[in-house]
Design a protein around this motif. Structure first.
Motif, mmCIF file in Angstrom:
data_model
loop_
_atom_site.group_PDB
_atom_site.id
_atom_site.type_symbol
_atom_site.label_atom_id
_atom_site.label_comp_id
_atom_site.label_asym_id
_atom_site.label_seq_id
_atom_site.Cartn_x
_atom_site.Cartn_y
_atom_site.Cartn_z
ATOM 1 N N VAL A 28 -33.021 34.855 -14.985
ATOM 2 C CA VAL A 28 -32.358 34.309 -13.791
ATOM 3 C C VAL A 28 -32.649 32.810 -13.690
ATOM 4 C CG1 VAL A 28 -32.273 34.323 -11.261
ATOM 5 C CG2 VAL A 28 -32.376 36.482 -12.516
ATOM 6 N N VAL A 29 -33.903 32.437 -13.852
ATOM 7 C CA VAL A 29 -34.289 31.029 -13.766
ATOM 8 C C VAL A 29 -33.547 30.211 -14.828
ATOM 9 C CG1 VAL A 29 -36.209 29.404 -14.057
ATOM 10 C CG2 VAL A 29 -36.530 31.503 -12.722
ATOM 11 N N ARG A 30 -33.477 30.740 -16.028
ATOM 12 C CA ARG A 30 -32.774 30.032 -17.107
ATOM 13 C C ARG A 30 -31.310 29.785 -16.752
ATOM 14 N NH1 ARG A 30 -32.196 32.658 -22.938
ATOM 15 N NH2 ARG A 30 -30.519 33.720 -21.853
ATOM 16 N N GLN A 31 -30.642 30.783 -16.193
ATOM 17 C CA GLN A 31 -29.243 30.626 -15.806
ATOM 18 C C GLN A 31 -29.105 29.648 -14.634
ATOM 19 O OE1 GLN A 31 -26.457 31.623 -17.291
ATOM 20 N NE2 GLN A 31 -27.683 32.553 -18.904
ATOM 21 N N ARG A 32 -30.042 29.692 -13.694
ATOM 22 C CA ARG A 32 -30.004 28.748 -12.570
ATOM 23 C C ARG A 32 -30.117 27.311 -13.076
ATOM 24 N NH1 ARG A 32 -29.935 30.807 -7.757
ATOM 25 N NH2 ARG A 32 -30.740 32.879 -7.344
ATOM 26 N N GLN A 33 -31.040 27.084 -13.997
ATOM 27 C CA GLN A 33 -31.223 25.736 -14.539
ATOM 28 C C GLN A 33 -30.005 25.314 -15.360
ATOM 29 O OE1 GLN A 33 -34.966 26.262 -16.591
ATOM 30 N NE2 GLN A 33 -36.142 25.579 -14.809
ATOM 31 N N LYS A 34 -29.502 26.196 -16.173
ATOM 32 C CA LYS A 34 -28.354 25.881 -17.028
ATOM 33 C C LYS A 34 -27.138 25.478 -16.208
ATOM 34 C CE LYS A 34 -25.327 28.019 -20.467
ATOM 35 N NZ LYS A 34 -25.055 29.248 -21.247
ATOM 36 N N HIS A 35 -26.911 26.186 -15.108
ATOM 37 C CA HIS A 35 -25.716 25.949 -14.294
ATOM 38 C C HIS A 35 -26.013 25.135 -13.035
ATOM 39 C CE1 HIS A 35 -23.330 28.518 -16.877
ATOM 40 N NE2 HIS A 35 -24.300 29.403 -16.841
ATOM 41 N N LYS A 36 -27.257 24.673 -12.900
ATOM 42 C CA LYS A 36 -27.664 23.842 -11.767
ATOM 43 C C LYS A 36 -27.340 24.492 -10.414
ATOM 44 C CE LYS A 36 -27.315 19.563 -14.452
ATOM 45 N NZ LYS A 36 -28.136 20.079 -15.463
ATOM 46 N N VAL A 37 -27.707 25.766 -10.300
ATOM 47 C CA VAL A 37 -27.510 26.522 -9.061
ATOM 48 C C VAL A 37 -28.888 26.770 -8.459
ATOM 49 C CG1 VAL A 37 -26.683 28.672 -8.044
ATOM 50 C CG2 VAL A 37 -25.423 27.630 -9.948
ATOM 51 N N VAL A 38 -29.109 26.227 -7.266
ATOM 52 C CA VAL A 38 -30.413 26.341 -6.625
ATOM 53 C C VAL A 38 -30.507 27.610 -5.777
ATOM 54 C CG1 VAL A 38 -32.025 25.229 -5.032
ATOM 55 C CG2 VAL A 38 -30.675 23.837 -6.606
ATOM 56 N N LEU A 39 -29.432 27.954 -5.093
ATOM 57 C CA LEU A 39 -29.437 29.085 -4.170
ATOM 58 C C LEU A 39 -28.186 29.921 -4.386
ATOM 59 C CD1 LEU A 39 -30.990 30.325 -1.775
ATOM 60 C CD2 LEU A 39 -29.610 28.902 -0.272
ATOM 61 N N GLY A 40 -28.334 31.221 -4.334
ATOM 62 C CA GLY A 40 -27.183 32.097 -4.520
ATOM 63 C C GLY A 40 -26.801 32.183 -5.990
ATOM 64 N N ASP A 41 -25.539 32.556 -6.236
ATOM 65 C CA ASP A 41 -25.100 32.715 -7.619
ATOM 66 C C ASP A 41 -24.091 31.659 -8.054
ATOM 67 O OD1 ASP A 41 -22.516 33.530 -6.701
ATOM 68 O OD2 ASP A 41 -23.230 35.584 -6.524
ATOM 69 N N GLY A 42 -23.644 30.818 -7.119
ATOM 70 C CA GLY A 42 -22.710 29.743 -7.451
ATOM 71 C C GLY A 42 -21.399 30.216 -8.047
ATOM 72 N N GLY A 43 -21.137 31.531 -7.978
ATOM 73 C CA GLY A 43 -19.921 32.058 -8.579
ATOM 74 C C GLY A 43 -19.947 32.056 -10.105
ATOM 75 N N VAL A 44 -21.105 31.857 -10.689
ATOM 76 C CA VAL A 44 -21.255 31.789 -12.144
ATOM 77 C C VAL A 44 -21.480 33.210 -12.677
ATOM 78 C CG1 VAL A 44 -22.613 30.844 -14.045
ATOM 79 C CG2 VAL A 44 -22.254 29.482 -11.964
ATOM 80 N N PRO A 45 -20.540 33.722 -13.476
ATOM 81 C CA PRO A 45 -20.652 35.110 -13.949
ATOM 82 C C PRO A 45 -21.975 35.420 -14.668
ATOM 83 C CG PRO A 45 -18.479 34.260 -14.447
ATOM 84 C CD PRO A 45 -19.286 33.101 -13.921
ATOM 85 N N GLU A 46 -22.453 34.506 -15.505
ATOM 86 C CA GLU A 46 -23.708 34.752 -16.226
ATOM 87 C C GLU A 46 -24.894 34.838 -15.274
ATOM 88 O OE1 GLU A 46 -21.664 32.164 -16.883
ATOM 89 O OE2 GLU A 46 -20.912 32.488 -18.921
ATOM 90 N N LEU A 47 -24.883 34.008 -14.233
ATOM 91 C CA LEU A 47 -25.964 34.041 -13.248
ATOM 92 C C LEU A 47 -25.865 35.310 -12.406
ATOM 93 C CD1 LEU A 47 -28.395 32.882 -11.800
ATOM 94 C CD2 LEU A 47 -26.847 31.388 -10.501
#
Length: 133
Positions: A28-47
């Motif tokens: 989860v942390v890796r996907q947050r960093q990769k997509h620069k999403v701090v809170l929630g899922d940002g609508g990013v399917p991988e996250l």
């Protein structure tokens, strides 16, 4: 204080399942960093997938750990604890892998949930048996 073999068996599987949770959390942390999403899922399917894989594990692993711990407390044989621990661990690894790599149905997800449920049935029956034996 002397620790019995059942407690050692439970400790092995509880420890391994903690590492399953840790790995899924790191994904989860890796996907947050990769997509620069701090809170929630940002609508990013991988996250979203990573969050669900971790979330699903946090829904199932604690009950498995509790079952392992209680089996040790009631003095269940090591074999019963190892069977339960193995089923929970392999079930959660398969499910986590399947959910992390595919948003849809997959063989690893299916096998993972089946093994987890089988571990619950096995542990539940063993706990009922050892509670009255």
């Amino acid at each position: 204080m002397e620790v019995n073999a059942s407690a050692h068996a439970a400790a092995l599987w509880v420890g391994l399942n903690l590492f399953v949770l840790l790995v899924l959390s790191l994904l989860v942390v890796r996907q947050r960093q990769k997509h620069k999403v701090v809170l929630g899922d940002g609508g990013v399917p991988e996250l979203i997938q990573a969050i669900r894989a971790f979330g699903n594990a946090t829904e199932y692993v604690p009950a498995g750990m509790a079952a392992l711990t209680m089996l040790a407390v009631v003095g269940a044989p090591g074999l019963a604890i190892h069977i339960t621990g193995f089923l929970v661990f392999v079930g959660r690894v398969l499910h986590g892998y399947g959910l992390s790599t595919s948003g849809g149905a997959s063989l690893p997800r299916t096998l993972g949930v089946i093994l987890t449920w089988v571990s619950y049935v096995f542990a539940g029956a063993a706990l009922l048996f050892y509670s009255i034996a």
